[in-house]
Design a protein around this motif. Structure first.
Motif, short mmCIF file in Angstrom:
data_model
loop_
_atom_site.label_atom_id
_atom_site.label_comp_id
_atom_site.label_asym_id
_atom_site.label_seq_id
_atom_site.Cartn_x
_atom_site.Cartn_y
_atom_site.Cartn_z
N ALA A 142 66.21 33.02 -73.40
CA ALA A 142 66.07 31.89 -74.32
C ALA A 142 66.71 32.13 -75.70
CB ALA A 142 64.61 31.49 -74.46
N PRO A 143 66.55 33.30 -76.32
CA PRO A 143 67.11 33.45 -77.67
C PRO A 143 68.62 33.24 -77.73
CG PRO A 143 65.52 35.20 -77.24
CD PRO A 143 65.73 34.48 -75.93
N ALA A 144 69.37 33.80 -76.78
CA ALA A 144 70.84 33.65 -76.83
C ALA A 144 71.23 32.19 -76.62
CB ALA A 144 71.48 34.53 -75.76
N LEU A 145 70.55 31.51 -75.70
CA LEU A 145 70.89 30.10 -75.46
C LEU A 145 70.53 29.25 -76.69
CD1 LEU A 145 71.96 27.94 -73.59
CD2 LEU A 145 69.71 27.81 -72.49
N ALA A 146 69.39 29.53 -77.28
CA ALA A 146 68.99 28.77 -78.49
C ALA A 146 70.01 28.99 -79.60
CB ALA A 146 67.60 29.21 -78.95
N PHE A 177 50.89 28.46 -71.25
CA PHE A 177 51.27 27.63 -72.40
C PHE A 177 51.33 28.45 -73.68
CE2 PHE A 177 49.35 24.05 -69.76
CZ PHE A 177 50.59 23.56 -69.37
N SER A 178 50.44 29.43 -73.77
CA SER A 178 50.45 30.26 -74.96
C SER A 178 51.73 31.12 -75.01
CB SER A 178 49.17 31.09 -74.95
OG SER A 178 49.41 32.39 -75.33
N GLN A 179 52.21 31.54 -73.82
CA GLN A 179 53.48 32.28 -73.78
C GLN A 179 54.62 31.42 -74.34
OE1 GLN A 179 51.93 35.32 -72.87
NE2 GLN A 179 53.87 35.65 -71.80
N LEU A 180 54.61 30.12 -73.95
CA LEU A 180 55.68 29.23 -74.42
C LEU A 180 55.60 29.03 -75.93
CD1 LEU A 180 58.01 27.60 -73.01
CD2 LEU A 180 56.61 25.58 -73.38
N LEU A 183 56.84 32.11 -77.67
CA LEU A 183 58.31 32.18 -77.60
C LEU A 183 58.92 31.26 -78.65
CD1 LEU A 183 60.90 33.13 -76.19
CD2 LEU A 183 60.59 31.28 -74.52
N GLN A 184 58.37 30.06 -78.78
CA GLN A 184 58.89 29.13 -79.79
C GLN A 184 58.76 29.73 -81.20
OE1 GLN A 184 59.81 25.39 -79.79
NE2 GLN A 184 58.10 24.48 -80.82
N GLU A 185 57.63 30.37 -81.45
CA GLU A 185 57.46 30.98 -82.78
C GLU A 185 58.49 32.07 -83.04
OE1 GLU A 185 53.22 31.75 -82.80
OE2 GLU A 185 52.87 29.58 -82.98
N ARG A 186 58.81 32.83 -81.99
CA ARG A 186 59.82 33.89 -82.16
C ARG A 186 61.21 33.30 -82.40
NH1 ARG A 186 57.05 36.29 -77.93
NH2 ARG A 186 58.70 35.99 -76.39
N LEU A 187 61.48 32.12 -81.83
CA LEU A 187 62.83 31.53 -81.95
C LEU A 187 63.01 30.76 -83.25
CD1 LEU A 187 63.33 30.13 -78.32
CD2 LEU A 187 64.21 32.25 -79.27
N LYS A 188 61.91 30.37 -83.86
CA LYS A 188 61.99 29.45 -85.00
C LYS A 188 62.88 29.93 -86.15
CE LYS A 188 58.67 25.83 -85.35
NZ LYS A 188 57.24 25.56 -85.55
N PRO A 189 62.85 31.20 -86.51
CA PRO A 189 63.71 31.62 -87.63
C PRO A 189 65.19 31.26 -87.40
CG PRO A 189 62.16 33.36 -87.07
CD PRO A 189 62.00 32.30 -86.02
N GLN A 190 65.65 31.33 -86.16
CA GLN A 190 67.06 31.00 -85.90
C GLN A 190 67.25 29.53 -85.53
OE1 GLN A 190 66.96 33.83 -82.21
NE2 GLN A 190 68.57 32.32 -81.81
N ALA A 191 66.16 28.83 -85.24
CA ALA A 191 66.27 27.42 -84.84
C ALA A 191 65.17 26.62 -85.55
CB ALA A 191 66.13 27.29 -83.32
N PRO A 192 65.32 26.45 -86.87
CA PRO A 192 64.23 25.85 -87.66
C PRO A 192 63.96 24.37 -87.34
CG PRO A 192 66.16 26.28 -89.03
CD PRO A 192 66.45 26.87 -87.69
N LEU A 197 56.84 21.09 -78.48
CA LEU A 197 56.49 21.84 -77.27
C LEU A 197 56.17 20.80 -76.20
CD1 LEU A 197 54.26 24.77 -78.62
CD2 LEU A 197 56.44 24.99 -77.40
N SER A 198 57.12 20.62 -75.27
CA SER A 198 56.96 19.64 -74.19
C SER A 198 56.24 20.35 -73.06
CB SER A 198 58.35 19.14 -73.77
OG SER A 198 58.28 18.38 -72.58
N MET A 199 54.91 20.28 -73.10
CA MET A 199 54.12 20.99 -72.08
C MET A 199 52.81 20.27 -71.83
SD MET A 199 53.21 24.50 -74.20
CE MET A 199 51.83 24.56 -75.37
N GLY A 200 52.45 20.22 -70.55
CA GLY A 200 51.22 19.56 -70.13
C GLY A 200 51.52 18.33 -69.30
N MET A 201 50.84 18.27 -68.13
CA MET A 201 50.93 17.12 -67.24
C MET A 201 49.49 16.72 -66.93
SD MET A 201 54.29 18.63 -65.18
CE MET A 201 54.09 17.63 -63.74
N SER A 202 49.29 15.82 -65.96
CA SER A 202 47.92 15.33 -65.73
C SER A 202 46.91 16.46 -65.53
CB SER A 202 47.87 14.42 -64.51
OG SER A 202 48.86 13.46 -64.58
#
Ligand SMILES: *Cc1c(COP(=O)(O)O)cnc(C)c1O
Length: 227
Positions: A142-146, A177-180, A183-192, A197-202
């Motif tokens: 994910a980091p390289a793609l972001a 969900f907590s893993q996701l 991960l978002q928190e780790r990516l945020k500095p490079q992708a502010p 977070l698109s997560m959760g279904m019925s």
């Protein structure tokens, strides 16, 4: 009797209750109504109940509906697998794409986004449960793609999307969900610009909201079973 208006109102109440239990502000979680395979008249009924965001997986099905609903001000999200030969129409007609898992697709969407439209909002799809043959990048990729997507001029990297392996226990649902979220928190500095977070279904909406979901994707509970 099956009423889309009632289904939306019931689902919004469930979202609000989950927000409260999680101590999150009202309106923190957006409802994405997944209307794939359902006719335009059902989208229209949902829109008249105040629903704005609609999710689609199949390009032609979505384009046919959009053509019948041009009088409405709707926000269209592409949430399904996306092949190269479909990117142009997606870049032209959608507001969001949740299922980015390759740079090639992201590049094409950026190049093909029409001049005059705002940047296309995109989320990286992450294979958070590490399932074989499942769409999405691994958390390691994910980091390289972001980093590469952030540089594309006509895309706005809004966040991450995942469809974790179905689990019945809330604790197991929350773990994925907590893993996701982490991960978002780790990516945020490079992708502010990441705020989604698109997560959760019925079946796992409560767990997703407890872990910081900002958008839940719900289809069957609003529009009924698909054939
Ligand atoms: C179909 C779909 C949904 C909604 O599924 P339902 O079971 O109908 O609520 C959510 N997310 C994605 C990515 C989907 O393809």
């Amino acid at each position: 009797m099956f009423s889309i208006t009632e289904n939306i109102s019931r689902t919004l109440t469930l979202i609000r209750e989950a927000e409260l239990r999680a101590g999150r502000p009202e309106g923190a979680v957006r409802l994405l109504a997944v209307s794939k395979t359902k006719p335009a008249r059902m989208v229209r009924e949902a829109a008249s109940a105040g629903q704005r965001d609609f999710g689609e997986n199949y390009l032609q099905d979505a384009l046919d509906k959009m053509a019948q609903l041009t009088d409405l001000d709707l926000v269209w999200h592409f949430i399904g697998p996306l092949q190269s030969n479909k990117t142009r129409a997606v870049a032209e007609h959608f507001d969001w794409v949740h299922s980015i898992d390759r740079l090639k697709i992201a590049r094409r969407l950026s190049e093909q986004r029409p001049v005059g439209l705002p940047p296309l909002n995109v989320c990286l799809q992450v294979n958070i449960s590490g399932e074989a043959n499942k769409a999405g990048v691994t958390p390691d990729e994910a980091p390289a793609l972001a980093e590469a997507i952030v540089k594309l001029p006509n895309l706005m990297l809004r966040g991450l999307m995942a469809i974790p392996r179905p689990e019945t226990e809330q604790a197991a649902q929350r773990h994925a969900f907590s893993q996701l979220r982490q991960l978002q928190e780790r990516l945020k500095p490079q992708a502010p610009t990441m705020d989604t977070l698109s997560m959760g279904m019925s079946g796992d909406m409560d767990a997703a909201i407890a872990e910081g979901s900002t958008l839940v994707r719900i289809g069957t509970a609003l529009f009924g079973a698909r054939d």
